[in-house]
Design an enzyme around this catalytic site. Structure first.
Site, PDB file in Angstrom:
ATOM      1  N   LYS A   1       2.697  -5.610  21.000  1.00 19.83           N
ATOM      2  CA  LYS A   1       1.746  -6.272  21.840  1.00 19.83           C
ATOM      3  C   LYS A   1       0.527  -6.183  21.660  1.00 19.83           C
ATOM      4  O   LYS A   1      -0.215  -6.742  20.436  1.00 19.83           O
ATOM      5  CB  LYS A   1       2.230  -6.019  23.318  1.00 19.83           C
TER       6      LYS A   1
ATOM      7  N   ARG B   1      13.447   8.304   6.180  1.00 18.39           N
ATOM      8  CA  ARG B   1      13.880   8.206   7.541  1.00 18.39           C
ATOM      9  C   ARG B   1      12.991   9.199   8.114  1.00 18.39           C
ATOM     10  O   ARG B   1      12.878   9.211   9.505  1.00 18.39           O
ATOM     11  CB  ARG B   1      15.138   8.249   7.742  1.00 18.39           C
TER      12      ARG B   1
ATOM     13  N   TYR C   1       9.753  -4.214  32.637  1.00 17.11           N
ATOM     14  CA  TYR C   1      10.257  -5.210  31.469  1.00 17.11           C
ATOM     15  C   TYR C   1      11.842  -5.405  31.320  1.00 17.11           C
ATOM     16  O   TYR C   1      12.702  -4.439  31.576  1.00 17.11           O
ATOM     17  CB  TYR C   1       9.819  -4.531  30.123  1.00 17.11           C
TER      18      TYR C   1
ATOM     19  N   ASP D   1       5.649   3.155  30.703  1.00 17.59           N
ATOM     20  CA  ASP D   1       5.517   2.195  29.916  1.00 17.59           C
ATOM     21  C   ASP D   1       4.005   1.680  29.921  1.00 17.59           C
ATOM     22  O   ASP D   1       3.594   0.888  31.002  1.00 17.59           O
ATOM     23  CB  ASP D   1       6.571   1.214  30.186  1.00 17.59           C
TER      24      ASP D   1
HETATM   25  C1  LIG Z   1       7.865  -6.408  24.920  1.00 14.07           C
HETATM   26  C2  LIG Z   1       7.886  -4.771  25.825  1.00 14.07           C
HETATM   27  C3  LIG Z   1       8.750  -4.000  25.610  1.00 14.07           C
HETATM   28  C4  LIG Z   1       9.665  -4.219  24.646  1.00 14.07           C
HETATM   29  O1  LIG Z   1       8.939  -3.951  22.974  1.00 14.07           O
HETATM   30  P1  LIG Z   1       9.557  -4.759  21.706  1.00 14.07           P
HETATM   31  O2  LIG Z   1       8.692  -4.134  20.981  1.00 14.07           O
HETATM   32  O3  LIG Z   1       9.645  -6.006  22.159  1.00 14.07           O
HETATM   33  O4  LIG Z   1      10.901  -4.087  21.547  1.00 14.07           O
HETATM   34  C5  LIG Z   1       8.626  -3.178  26.417  1.00 14.07           C
HETATM   35  N1  LIG Z   1       7.936  -2.997  27.487  1.00 14.07           N
HETATM   36  C6  LIG Z   1       6.951  -3.849  27.889  1.00 14.07           C
HETATM   37  C7  LIG Z   1       6.144  -3.828  29.112  1.00 14.07           C
HETATM   38  C8  LIG Z   1       6.741  -5.062  27.093  1.00 14.07           C
HETATM   39  O5  LIG Z   1       6.012  -5.978  27.337  1.00 14.07           O
END
Ligand SMILES: *Cc1c(COP(=O)(O)O)cnc(C)c1O
Length: 370
Positions: A192, A45, A96, A167
């Protein structure tokens, strides 16, 4: 080499084992929950070679030190956990949906208070920053494609004494480096563009502040939302080709934005690469490209928008984004999507297929949906 490498070179070469005879060229995922005593690893971990390789690469790209997490939401939650109990968060009204929902849950239970604001409106953000512990920025925002002035907001956030978080999922570490624009912490859904093949769920946080890094690392080991070694290895494998994937996806997106703009059924297109887009000038100033996500609307026709998504043959009707395959969805099909996102807004995640094939399928779907 003394010159600073271009990000497109860093994605290929960072996070590799030392070049000594017989060394492998790639770090391997280590499938072990624990390590023999006497070293600094201790337990699975706390660390894994596959995380380290990915973290080294992301850290070099963003200009800080990275920590990988089980998902983008796990990364976001670890960062939000830095807010003191009863503290105040200023966040985008169109961030998001998962992040907005998490902040709302925390607000309902009294963990923190949250103020949502249009992050494209710098003055509006400044007006609510007083007493904020954290300023959460997303740019471009998901799915409204609004662009925030990161340098101006970072400065204002710091004046108010807030930790400034960006983000950076939509822009990717290749097109925008928020730490270099003044932010304290960068967060990614590596699910993504970073992993890029719709086969991994993973998150990352990067900061150049050692105290923040340690506080977030402590949360990873204590809250336990760690990535699997295989996921980290896959994400780094995907990241190696990010520059090439983005180049193609981005030029496809620019082409499709222009086509959609001319289409009689389309009432609005949001893509910062369009010269008339409200976010164009800001994006041009702080990004090295406009990315591969765009949104369009059909003049209030929610039903038609839903049908467009169901009529495509090549475009995958699915949530998520940033993969090699083009995807689309009507965001308001989700109950947790923010209600000020138009019912007829379709988000496109543009992939690396041939642009003519992508347009032919969209045009066909736009025709058959009405
Ligand atoms: C998909 C997404 C998230 C969340 O990420 P996960 O990997 O699905 O937990 C956060 N911020 C943005 C802008 C996203 O597109």
């Amino acid at each position: 080499m003394t010159t600073e490498l271009d990000p497109s070179t860093i994605v290929v070469h960072a996070g590799r084992p030392e070049r000594v005879p017989n060394a492998p060229v790639n770090e391997s995922p280590v499938f072990s929950s624990t390590y023999v005593a006497g070293g600094d690893r201790g337990y699975g971990r706390f660390g894994n070679d596959a995380w380290t390789a990915l973290e080294e690469t992301l850290g070099q790209l963003e200009g800080g030190r990275a920590l990988t997490f089980a998902s983008g939401m796990a990364a976001a939650a670890a960062v939000i956990d830095l807010v003191p109990v009863g503290g105040r968060v200023v966040a985008p009204q169109h961030a998001y949906s998962g992040v907005v929902a998490l902040l709302e849950q925390y607000a309902e239970t009294g963990r923190l208070t949250v103020e949502h604001v249009d992050v494209a409106d710098t003055e509006a953000v400044k007006q609510v920053l007083n007493g904020a512990d954290m300023l959460w920025i997303e740019s471009p925002t998901n799915p409204a494609m609004e662009v925030a002035d990161i340098p101006a907001l970072a400065e204002a956030g710091h004046t108010a004494g807030a930790t400034v978080v960006v983000d950076n999922t939509f822009a990717t570490p290749l097109l925008q480096q928020p730490i270099r624009l003044g932010a304290d912490v960068v967060m990614h859904s590596a699910t993504k563009f970073i992993a890029g093949h719709s086969d991994v769920i993973l998150g990352a946080v990067i900061t150049a502040d050692d105290d923040l890094w340690s506080a977030i690392e402590l949360r990873r080991r204590s809250l336990g939302a760690i990535p699997g070694p295989m996921e980290a290895w896959l994400a780094l494998r995907g990241l190696r080709t990010l520059a090439l994937r983005l180049e193609r996806a981005q030029s496809n997106a620019a082409f499709l934005a222009e086509r959609l703009l001319e289409h009689p059924r389309v009432s609005r297109v949001r893509y910062p690469g369009l010269p008339d887009d409200p976010g164009h000038d800001l994006a041009a100033a702080q990004m090295s490209g406009f990315g591969a996500i765009l949104a369009f609307e059909l003049g209030g026709e929610a039903e038609a928008a839903q049908k467009v998504c169901e009529c495509t043959e090549l475009w995958v009707h699915a949530t998520s984004l940033g993969g090699v395959e083009s995807m689309l969805e009507r965001r308001r099909r989700w109950a947790i999507e923010v209600p000020t996102i138009p019912e007829d807004l379709i988000r496109l995640s543009v992939g690396i297929e041939h642009p003519a094939d992508l347009w032919a399928d969209l045009e066909q779907a736009l025709k058959n949906a009405f």
